[in-house]
Design a protein around this motif. Structure first.
Motif, PDB file in Angstrom:
ATOM      1  N   ILE A  28       0.870  -1.187   0.164  1.00 17.43           N
ATOM      2  CA  ILE A  28       0.027   0.003  -0.045  1.00 17.43           C
ATOM      3  C   ILE A  28       0.918   1.244  -0.141  1.00 17.43           C
ATOM      4  O   ILE A  28       0.529   2.256  -0.713  1.00 17.43           O
ATOM      5  CB  ILE A  28      -0.976  -0.042   1.304  1.00 17.43           C
ATOM      6  CG1 ILE A  28      -2.092  -1.067   1.037  1.00 17.43           C
ATOM      7  CG2 ILE A  28      -1.578   1.278   1.556  1.00 17.43           C
ATOM      8  CD1 ILE A  28      -3.046  -1.222   2.366  1.00 17.43           C
ATOM      9  N   GLN A  29       1.892   1.272   0.934  1.00 15.65           N
ATOM     10  CA  GLN A  29       2.894   2.294   0.525  1.00 15.65           C
ATOM     11  C   GLN A  29       3.834   2.571  -0.450  1.00 15.65           C
ATOM     12  O   GLN A  29       3.579   3.877  -1.033  1.00 15.65           O
ATOM     13  CB  GLN A  29       3.940   2.152   2.007  1.00 15.65           C
ATOM     14  CG  GLN A  29       4.901   3.377   2.017  1.00 15.65           C
ATOM     15  CD  GLN A  29       5.687   3.366   3.119  1.00 15.65           C
ATOM     16  OE1 GLN A  29       5.991   2.219   3.895  1.00 15.65           O
ATOM     17  NE2 GLN A  29       6.608   4.336   3.361  1.00 15.65           N
ATOM     18  N   ASN A  30       3.757   1.542  -1.193  1.00 20.09           N
ATOM     19  CA  ASN A  30       4.302   1.605  -2.650  1.00 20.09           C
ATOM     20  C   ASN A  30       3.439   2.295  -3.433  1.00 20.09           C
ATOM     21  O   ASN A  30       3.910   3.018  -4.465  1.00 20.09           O
ATOM     22  CB  ASN A  30       4.918   0.328  -3.036  1.00 20.09           C
ATOM     23  CG  ASN A  30       6.162  -0.263  -2.277  1.00 20.09           C
ATOM     24  OD1 ASN A  30       6.950   0.605  -2.044  1.00 20.09           O
ATOM     25  ND2 ASN A  30       6.523  -1.312  -2.500  1.00 20.09           N
ATOM     26  N   LEU A  31       1.931   1.793  -3.442  1.00 18.70           N
ATOM     27  CA  LEU A  31       0.985   2.370  -4.241  1.00 18.70           C
ATOM     28  C   LEU A  31       0.514   3.970  -4.021  1.00 18.70           C
ATOM     29  O   LEU A  31       0.542   4.641  -4.900  1.00 18.70           O
ATOM     30  CB  LEU A  31      -0.103   1.489  -4.186  1.00 18.70           C
ATOM     31  CG  LEU A  31      -0.247   0.162  -4.748  1.00 18.70           C
ATOM     32  CD1 LEU A  31      -1.418  -0.619  -4.371  1.00 18.70           C
ATOM     33  CD2 LEU A  31       0.116   0.400  -6.396  1.00 18.70           C
ATOM     34  N   THR A  32       0.684   4.356  -2.617  1.00 18.21           N
ATOM     35  CA  THR A  32       0.274   5.604  -2.285  1.00 18.21           C
ATOM     36  C   THR A  32       1.006   6.547  -1.944  1.00 18.21           C
ATOM     37  O   THR A  32       0.984   7.812  -1.996  1.00 18.21           O
ATOM     38  CB  THR A  32      -0.863   5.387  -1.067  1.00 18.21           C
ATOM     39  OG1 THR A  32      -0.360   5.068   0.106  1.00 18.21           O
ATOM     40  CG2 THR A  32      -2.100   4.396  -1.408  1.00 18.21           C
ATOM     41  N   GLY A  33       2.240   6.157  -1.347  1.00 17.08           N
ATOM     42  CA  GLY A  33       3.451   6.885  -0.894  1.00 17.08           C
ATOM     43  C   GLY A  33       3.171   7.289   0.605  1.00 17.08           C
ATOM     44  O   GLY A  33       3.710   8.052   1.176  1.00 17.08           O
ATOM     45  N   ARG A  34       2.164   6.543   1.342  1.00 12.90           N
ATOM     46  CA  ARG A  34       1.898   6.772   2.619  1.00 12.90           C
ATOM     47  C   ARG A  34       1.663   5.594   3.443  1.00 12.90           C
ATOM     48  O   ARG A  34       1.278   4.543   2.901  1.00 12.90           O
ATOM     49  CB  ARG A  34       0.475   7.483   2.807  1.00 12.90           C
ATOM     50  CG  ARG A  34       0.460   8.767   2.152  1.00 12.90           C
ATOM     51  CD  ARG A  34      -0.887   9.411   2.510  1.00 12.90           C
ATOM     52  NE  ARG A  34      -2.121   8.584   1.942  1.00 12.90           N
ATOM     53  CZ  ARG A  34      -2.551   8.565   0.687  1.00 12.90           C
ATOM     54  NH1 ARG A  34      -1.898   9.277  -0.003  1.00 12.90           N
ATOM     55  NH2 ARG A  34      -3.426   7.760   0.200  1.00 12.90           N
ATOM     56  N   SER A  40     -10.442   7.692   1.198  1.00 10.99           N
ATOM     57  CA  SER A  40     -10.670   7.446  -0.318  1.00 10.99           C
ATOM     58  C   SER A  40      -9.802   6.354  -0.737  1.00 10.99           C
ATOM     59  O   SER A  40     -10.257   5.525  -1.616  1.00 10.99           O
ATOM     60  CB  SER A  40     -10.215   8.745  -1.087  1.00 10.99           C
ATOM     61  OG  SER A  40      -8.807   9.036  -0.891  1.00 10.99           O
ATOM     62  N   ASP A  41      -8.578   6.103  -0.036  1.00 11.63           N
ATOM     63  CA  ASP A  41      -7.888   4.559  -0.304  1.00 11.63           C
ATOM     64  C   ASP A  41      -8.925   3.383   0.094  1.00 11.63           C
ATOM     65  O   ASP A  41      -9.142   2.642  -0.601  1.00 11.63           O
ATOM     66  CB  ASP A  41      -6.742   4.517   0.663  1.00 11.63           C
ATOM     67  CG  ASP A  41      -5.658   5.747   0.047  1.00 11.63           C
ATOM     68  OD1 ASP A  41      -5.560   5.935  -0.762  1.00 11.63           O
ATOM     69  OD2 ASP A  41      -4.752   6.089   1.144  1.00 11.63           O
ATOM     70  N   VAL A  42      -9.495   3.429   1.224  1.00 14.63           N
ATOM     71  CA  VAL A  42     -10.529   2.571   1.688  1.00 14.63           C
ATOM     72  C   VAL A  42     -11.489   2.403   0.799  1.00 14.63           C
ATOM     73  O   VAL A  42     -11.818   1.225   0.157  1.00 14.63           O
ATOM     74  CB  VAL A  42     -10.726   2.859   3.205  1.00 14.63           C
ATOM     75  CG1 VAL A  42     -11.964   1.907   3.428  1.00 14.63           C
ATOM     76  CG2 VAL A  42      -9.615   2.684   4.072  1.00 14.63           C
ATOM     77  N   GLN A  43     -12.053   3.443   0.117  1.00 17.31           N
ATOM     78  CA  GLN A  43     -13.416   3.431  -0.676  1.00 17.31           C
ATOM     79  C   GLN A  43     -12.561   2.775  -2.126  1.00 17.31           C
ATOM     80  O   GLN A  43     -13.331   1.804  -2.591  1.00 17.31           O
ATOM     81  CB  GLN A  43     -13.627   4.775  -1.043  1.00 17.31           C
ATOM     82  CG  GLN A  43     -14.820   4.828  -2.058  1.00 17.31           C
ATOM     83  CD  GLN A  43     -16.158   4.223  -1.749  1.00 17.31           C
ATOM     84  OE1 GLN A  43     -16.439   4.028  -0.688  1.00 17.31           O
ATOM     85  NE2 GLN A  43     -16.814   3.388  -2.600  1.00 17.31           N
ATOM     86  N   ALA A  44     -11.539   2.996  -2.655  1.00 19.41           N
ATOM     87  CA  ALA A  44     -11.013   2.797  -3.917  1.00 19.41           C
ATOM     88  C   ALA A  44     -10.874   1.066  -3.593  1.00 19.41           C
ATOM     89  O   ALA A  44     -11.071   0.375  -4.594  1.00 19.41           O
ATOM     90  CB  ALA A  44      -9.641   3.311  -4.402  1.00 19.41           C
ATOM     91  N   LEU A  45     -10.252   0.780  -2.645  1.00 22.55           N
ATOM     92  CA  LEU A  45      -9.892  -0.722  -2.333  1.00 22.55           C
ATOM     93  C   LEU A  45     -11.040  -1.434  -2.439  1.00 22.55           C
ATOM     94  O   LEU A  45     -11.197  -2.671  -2.888  1.00 22.55           O
ATOM     95  CB  LEU A  45      -9.008  -0.984  -0.990  1.00 22.55           C
ATOM     96  CG  LEU A  45      -7.393  -0.489  -1.386  1.00 22.55           C
ATOM     97  CD1 LEU A  45      -6.773  -0.390  -0.186  1.00 22.55           C
ATOM     98  CD2 LEU A  45      -6.899  -1.494  -2.354  1.00 22.55           C
ATOM     99  N   SER A  46     -11.984  -0.929  -1.647  1.00 26.95           N
ATOM    100  CA  SER A  46     -13.452  -1.605  -1.578  1.00 26.95           C
ATOM    101  C   SER A  46     -14.000  -1.853  -2.872  1.00 26.95           C
ATOM    102  O   SER A  46     -14.756  -2.886  -3.099  1.00 26.95           O
ATOM    103  CB  SER A  46     -14.414  -0.531  -0.604  1.00 26.95           C
ATOM    104  OG  SER A  46     -14.101  -0.704   0.696  1.00 26.95           O
ATOM    105  N   GLU A  47     -13.970  -0.911  -3.821  1.00 24.04           N
ATOM    106  CA  GLU A  47     -14.542  -0.939  -5.357  1.00 24.04           C
ATOM    107  C   GLU A  47     -13.886  -2.012  -5.873  1.00 24.04           C
ATOM    108  O   GLU A  47     -14.455  -2.548  -6.811  1.00 24.04           O
ATOM    109  CB  GLU A  47     -14.606   0.302  -5.857  1.00 24.04           C
ATOM    110  CG  GLU A  47     -15.431   1.459  -5.234  1.00 24.04           C
ATOM    111  CD  GLU A  47     -15.187   2.939  -6.074  1.00 24.04           C
ATOM    112  OE1 GLU A  47     -14.379   2.800  -6.895  1.00 24.04           O
ATOM    113  OE2 GLU A  47     -15.727   3.655  -5.261  1.00 24.04           O
ATOM    114  N   LEU A  48     -12.377  -2.332  -5.638  1.00 24.44           N
ATOM    115  CA  LEU A  48     -11.777  -3.533  -6.102  1.00 24.44           C
ATOM    116  C   LEU A  48     -12.177  -4.707  -5.697  1.00 24.44           C
ATOM    117  O   LEU A  48     -11.535  -5.684  -5.982  1.00 24.44           O
ATOM    118  CB  LEU A  48     -10.264  -3.094  -6.312  1.00 24.44           C
ATOM    119  CG  LEU A  48      -9.798  -1.830  -6.994  1.00 24.44           C
ATOM    120  CD1 LEU A  48      -8.373  -1.607  -6.729  1.00 24.44           C
ATOM    121  CD2 LEU A  48      -9.960  -2.342  -8.568  1.00 24.44           C
TER     122      LEU A  48
END
Length: 64
Positions: A28-34, A40-48
Motif C-alpha cells: 500500500i505504501q508503494n502504491l500511495t506513498g503513505r 478515499s484509499d479504503v473506498q477505492a480498495l472496496s470498489e476493487l
C-alpha cells in the motif's frame, strides 16, 4: 474477496488507519506513498473487491 486487517491509531486527534500485515502495508505504501490509508484509499480498495476488518488491540496484564 480479500480481507485486509487494519489497525487504527489516534495521532494528534486524527484517527489513522494502517494495514496490520507488514507485507500489505509495504505494498500500500508503494502504491500511495503513505503508510496510512485515507478514507478515499479504503473506498477505492472496496470498489476493487477488498473488505476490511479492524484488528482489536490486545492488552497483557502483568502477573501479581
Amino acid at each position: 474477496m480479500k480481507t485486509i486487517e487494519v489497525t487504527q491509531r489516534d495521532v494528534y486527534g486524527n484517527t489513522l488507519t494502517y494495514a496490520a500485515d507488514a507485507a500489505v502495508q509495504r505494498t500500500i505504501q508503494n502504491l500511495t506513498g503513505r503508510k496510512s490509508l485515507t478514507p478515499s484509499d479504503v473506498q477505492a480498495l472496496s470498489e476493487l473487491g477488498f473488505s476490511f476488518t479492524i484488528k482489536q488491540p490486545t492488552l497483557t496484564l502483568p502477573n501479581k
